[in-house]
Design a protein around this motif. Structure first.
Motif, PDB file in Angstrom:
ATOM      1  N   ALA A 259     -30.727   6.217  -1.590  1.00  8.09           N
ATOM      2  CA  ALA A 259     -30.081   5.170  -2.152  1.00  8.09           C
ATOM      3  C   ALA A 259     -29.029   5.720  -3.402  1.00  8.09           C
ATOM      4  O   ALA A 259     -29.695   6.371  -3.982  1.00  8.09           O
ATOM      5  N   PRO A 275     -19.651   5.146  11.153  1.00  8.88           N
ATOM      6  CA  PRO A 275     -20.180   3.896  10.461  1.00  8.88           C
ATOM      7  C   PRO A 275     -19.914   4.218   8.932  1.00  8.88           C
ATOM      8  O   PRO A 275     -20.439   5.196   8.417  1.00  8.88           O
ATOM      9  N   ILE A 276     -19.413   3.265   8.209  1.00 13.43           N
ATOM     10  CA  ILE A 276     -19.260   3.312   6.741  1.00 13.43           C
ATOM     11  C   ILE A 276     -19.556   1.757   6.163  1.00 13.43           C
ATOM     12  O   ILE A 276     -19.381   1.569   5.015  1.00 13.43           O
ATOM     13  N   GLY A 277     -20.038   0.677   7.104  1.00 18.60           N
ATOM     14  CA  GLY A 277     -20.327  -0.493   6.481  1.00 18.60           C
ATOM     15  C   GLY A 277     -21.596  -0.675   5.907  1.00 18.60           C
ATOM     16  O   GLY A 277     -22.241   0.385   5.244  1.00 18.60           O
ATOM     17  N   SER A 278     -22.097  -1.832   5.913  1.00 18.11           N
ATOM     18  CA  SER A 278     -23.494  -2.203   5.059  1.00 18.11           C
ATOM     19  C   SER A 278     -24.628  -1.415   5.714  1.00 18.11           C
ATOM     20  O   SER A 278     -25.491  -1.287   5.181  1.00 18.11           O
ATOM     21  N   ARG A 279     -24.534  -1.204   6.928  1.00 17.67           N
ATOM     22  CA  ARG A 279     -25.895  -0.753   7.380  1.00 17.67           C
ATOM     23  C   ARG A 279     -25.742   0.552   7.355  1.00 17.67           C
ATOM     24  O   ARG A 279     -27.255   1.597   7.503  1.00 17.67           O
ATOM     25  N   SER A 280     -24.591   1.209   7.147  1.00 20.68           N
ATOM     26  CA  SER A 280     -24.812   2.863   7.098  1.00 20.68           C
ATOM     27  C   SER A 280     -24.457   3.145   5.242  1.00 20.68           C
ATOM     28  O   SER A 280     -25.513   3.901   4.696  1.00 20.68           O
ATOM     29  N   LEU A 281     -23.553   2.760   4.962  1.00 22.50           N
ATOM     30  CA  LEU A 281     -23.147   3.382   3.403  1.00 22.50           C
ATOM     31  C   LEU A 281     -23.198   2.425   2.226  1.00 22.50           C
ATOM     32  O   LEU A 281     -23.779   2.417   1.266  1.00 22.50           O
ATOM     33  N   PHE A 282     -22.617   1.263   2.576  1.00 18.91           N
ATOM     34  CA  PHE A 282     -22.206   0.283   1.650  1.00 18.91           C
ATOM     35  C   PHE A 282     -23.524  -0.257   1.017  1.00 18.91           C
ATOM     36  O   PHE A 282     -23.888  -0.231  -0.274  1.00 18.91           O
ATOM     37  N   SER A 283     -24.489  -0.830   1.781  1.00 17.32           N
ATOM     38  CA  SER A 283     -25.603  -1.741   1.112  1.00 17.32           C
ATOM     39  C   SER A 283     -26.562  -0.726   0.148  1.00 17.32           C
ATOM     40  O   SER A 283     -27.088  -1.264  -0.746  1.00 17.32           O
ATOM     41  N   ARG A 284     -26.391   0.674   0.340  1.00 16.74           N
ATOM     42  CA  ARG A 284     -27.263   1.574  -0.365  1.00 16.74           C
ATOM     43  C   ARG A 284     -26.415   2.170  -1.515  1.00 16.74           C
ATOM     44  O   ARG A 284     -26.866   3.420  -2.022  1.00 16.74           O
ATOM     45  N   ASN A 285     -25.117   1.818  -1.635  1.00 14.58           N
ATOM     46  CA  ASN A 285     -24.315   2.415  -2.663  1.00 14.58           C
ATOM     47  C   ASN A 285     -24.080   3.980  -2.228  1.00 14.58           C
ATOM     48  O   ASN A 285     -24.063   4.905  -3.300  1.00 14.58           O
ATOM     49  N   ILE A 286     -23.724   4.478  -0.929  1.00 11.30           N
ATOM     50  CA  ILE A 286     -23.780   5.866  -0.919  1.00 11.30           C
ATOM     51  C   ILE A 286     -22.052   6.279  -1.177  1.00 11.30           C
ATOM     52  O   ILE A 286     -21.395   5.487  -0.626  1.00 11.30           O
ATOM     53  N   THR A 287     -21.957   7.285  -1.909  1.00  9.70           N
ATOM     54  CA  THR A 287     -20.677   7.999  -1.906  1.00  9.70           C
ATOM     55  C   THR A 287     -20.426   8.872  -0.610  1.00  9.70           C
ATOM     56  O   THR A 287     -21.339   9.814  -0.494  1.00  9.70           O
ATOM     57  N   LEU A 288     -19.175   8.973  -0.109  1.00 11.32           N
ATOM     58  CA  LEU A 288     -18.829   9.942   0.781  1.00 11.32           C
ATOM     59  C   LEU A 288     -17.482  10.728   0.324  1.00 11.32           C
ATOM     60  O   LEU A 288     -16.744  10.223  -0.232  1.00 11.32           O
TER      61      LEU A 288
END
Lengths: 345, 345
Positions: A259, A275-288
């Motif tokens: 996270a 996937p880049i939505g809440s289940r993959s990147l967003f909810s954990r504040n992941i930067t790509l």
């Protein structure tokens, strides 16, 4: 002169073409000393349509400057130069910012009237912006490591640099190809203490350990993710350097990133949506982050340790072919009997 | 006491519930002075199944501490406190890093045995980690701006902070809701000289101009992209702060971001898959960042300018309803007759 062309998949030929000549005042002609075959060359080698027009190949080379245009000032005839995988004017805002792969006037070798590096010689546009001279007399023993600076070392470094790897960040590197191994070396250079290398070719992961990997995970997919989480108390690592480009590798990156962490991609994506939505990147504040590496921006800072022998990125080369036998080099890399191949004109 | 519950879509009710009591030694009971309705509350208001169980609502509030547990040391009875939209222990690695939304023991209001803020009182877990006391006597004129610190101001700031907005970066803000307007204010605070606000509600974009927007683009989709490119000599802006969450907003972000730039999302994505390959992000080295804002991390740094009146984020509130009439506040926001609504118990 002789130069490498690709037609359809698996159809690489060495042909007679015109020797390059200066076309613009900012050009230089470089006689190639060594070139190499790149993992990205294999995409065309794997799936290029049989009726596609021929395309000049090779975007990683080192050589000696034979001729310069009237508006070339930083490069001299006789210079031994590193030719990065993209050419760039060196003066636009993007070049000044260190994003030479987005240069306003730049481009990639083997397109339009710009030839490829798997040849006897190549015309370099914007010689002052593109080429990096190597000081002093160049020991042939250094050729492999200098070749690594044209692409794979700078690309691995880009992954680590964009991910902001430092002594406080744990790292997972996905992929044990040349770029993945260079990402390991780069993470180590930037101070990482924990570097988990995901790869299943023992010869390659052994080299990864030599470059600084602290753990090797041979499993892939869900098993690979589970193994990395096990190694990191279920948190994953602060940074993930993705050096493959397949969707499966992206999914693994999402699975092992901590996270607040960063996924940094340098493998050219062989997919567009993911996937880049809440289940993959967003909810954990992941930067790509990531992209085609502006290797030109990194050569000067990486070169001294190469020249001093402190690092030896050239170890990723395990086969050399003559220019006439370049097709053999492609085949060896495609069949994975070679990690990375040098081409000697 | 009276508290707001949501059942199905459009079905918001104020009901009698038990007054909260301390459950853990680290808890505090906060009597709510003001709460608000959030744009994200509207997702449930718009599409919650009619047979869903009731859920306590409200995650943005300010209030006065009535009672503290035996292990609360930084918060005192009588403190006027800001209650951020997530609770967090304040001690785990994530909290120490400033990513309180990933706190190992944290969570969101209105889940499990933790109530919501659109009520007369709420039990705060981890009072020391969660609550931020406001020093001195609090002027009721400051209530709106203090409420903004519980969510929208910190969320807009997170977008700008994660995008690394500074005086050298141009900015596009997508969305003229409260968070978008706070992203404008935050970009201005971080030194941005050029802030393009994409929104088509004149009352809101006028407020955006007051907060620092230098340009307003009312067009959406391809036309909106074309207009921003026209304003930026076809380059786009270094940063794009996406404060909407719909896929169309993401596509606009990709269309207006400059090579090497950053898309920073704080609108909760209403999609999971989207383009991230060579044609969208990779070839131009675009970074994608953002997520649920750890507003707790930003309150202390944003509070002084709020208290001094240097900034007035509370201007985003344009309607106040009583707790008994909270449903009217939801309706006004859903119908866009109100930008953001205060709830006064």
């Amino acid at each position: 002169m002789r130069a490498t062309m690709i037609y359809g998949a698996g159809d690489v030929r060495v042909e007679d073409v015109s020797y390059p000549v200066l076309m613009h005042a900012t050009d230089a002609i470089v006689r190639i000393v060594r070139a190499c075959v790149c993992g990205s060359d294999l995409h065309g080698y794997g799936n290029r349509p049989a009726d596609a027009p021929g395309k000049a190949m090779g975007h990683e080379s080192i050589g000696i400057v034979e001729e310069i245009g009237s508006d070339v000032h930083k490069i001299n005839v006789g210079d031994f130069v590193i030719v990065p995988f993209a050419y760039s004017d060196g003066t636009c805002e993007f070049c000044v910012e260190g994003l030479q792969t987005s240069c306003r006037h730049g481009g990639y070798w083997g397109n339009g009237d710009v030839g490829g590096g798997q040849a006897e010689a190549v015309r370099s546009p914007f010689a002052d912006g593109t080429l990096v001279p190597v000081p002093g007399t160049v020991d042939p023993a250094l050729y492999p490591s200098l070749l690594a600076l044209t692409d794979v070392y700078g690309t691995g470094f880009h992954a680590a640099f964009k991910a902001r790897v430092n002594s406080a960040t744990t790292v997972t590197v996905i992929g044990d190809g040349a770029v993945g191994l260079m990402a390991v070396l780069s993470a180590k250079r930037l101070g990482a203490q924990r570097i988990i290398l995901m790869g299943r070719h023992t010869v390659r992961t052994d080299l990864g350990v030599l470059f600084g990997a602290t753990d090797v995970v041979a499993e892939r997919g869900a098993e690979g993710i589970a193994r990395v989480l096990e190694l990191t108390k279920d948190d994953g690592t602060h940074t993930v350097l993705e050096a493959v480009g397949y969707r499966e590798a992206y999914d693994m990156a999402v699975g092992v990133v901590r996270a607040g962490g960063v996924i940094s991609r340098v493998g050219v994506p062989q997919y567009e949506e993911a996937p880049i939505g809440s289940r993959s990147l967003f909810s954990r504040n992941i930067t790509l982050t990531g992209g085609p590496a502006p290797v030109r921006a990194y050569i000067e800072q990486l070169l001294p340790d190469v020249l001093s022998g402190k690092v030896n990125p050239g170890l990723v080369f395990d086969k050399t072919v003559s220019l006439e036998n370049v097709a053999e080099g492609y085949a060896a890399m495609a069949e994975r009997t070679a990690l990375k191949v040098i081409v000697a004109p």
